[in-house]
Scaffold this motif. Structure first.
Motif, short mmCIF file in Angstrom:
data_model
loop_
_atom_site.label_atom_id
_atom_site.label_comp_id
_atom_site.label_asym_id
_atom_site.label_seq_id
_atom_site.Cartn_x
_atom_site.Cartn_y
_atom_site.Cartn_z
N ASN A 1 6.22 20.54 -16.85
CA ASN A 1 7.56 19.98 -16.75
C ASN A 1 8.14 20.19 -15.34
O ASN A 1 8.71 19.27 -14.76
N LYS B 1 15.20 11.15 -17.13
CA LYS B 1 15.88 11.25 -18.43
C LYS B 1 14.86 11.36 -19.56
O LYS B 1 15.01 12.16 -20.47
N ASN C 1 13.30 14.73 -19.65
CA ASN C 1 14.21 15.70 -20.27
C ASN C 1 14.29 15.54 -21.78
O ASN C 1 14.58 16.50 -22.50
#
Length: 159
Positions: free
Chosen positions: A43, A102, A105
């Motif tokens: 990530n 986005k 996330n």
């Protein structure tokens, strides 16, 4: 075997950064390693990759309006068309990169990858089509494509 060990120790002594696990399949491993430097998980590596691409897309947006008018040897309407193509491509790139962030996330890797895959190479294609070798712009556009390649590679690295 002793020589190999000495060379390895020597490169470590000179501060060589070990290859990130997120860059092992990348075709531009040194750039990838610089982009994801310090990422401790996939990530983080993706955030760094997307951020790097976004920064370059912003640079191209800024450079296009200030540099393209300086290009000589093409008709004014061609220069305006290229400027419009580059602006539109980078507007789309920034939008898709924001969407990719986005989706990252939200942990939606499929949608994130779809947004990353929209490379927006129209600006590079237009420069090539018209044979424009205007170094400040062609250089930053080339960097953008390389950084996008890194981001796509990192995105496809098994977690």
């Amino acid at each position: 075997m002793v020589t190999i060990l000495v060379l390895t120790k020597s490169s470590e002594a000179h501060g060589a950064v070990p290859m990130s696990p997120y860059c092992k399949t990348c075709t531009i491993p040194n750039l990838c390693n610089r982009v994801v430097n310090g990422a401790t998980n996939w990530n983080e590596a993706m955030v760094k990759s997307i951020d790097a691409c976004t920064q370059i897309a912003y640079r191209i947006q800024n450079v296009t309006s200030s540099i393209l008018p300086q290009i000589t040897g093409v008709e004014p309407q061609t220069r305006i068309a290229i400027q419009d193509i580059c602006k539109e491509a980078m507007d789309g790139a920034v939008s898709d990169l924001k969407e990719a962030m986005k989706e990252l996330n939200k942990n939606d890797q499929g949608s994130m990858l779809t947004n990353l895959a929209s490379l927006h190479t129209d600006c590079a294609d237009a420069l090539e089509q018209f044979g424009i070798k205007f170094l400040p712009l062609t250089k930053v556009v080339s960097h953008y494509i390389k950084y996008m390649s890194v981001a796509l590679s990192v995105a496809q690295t098994p977690q």
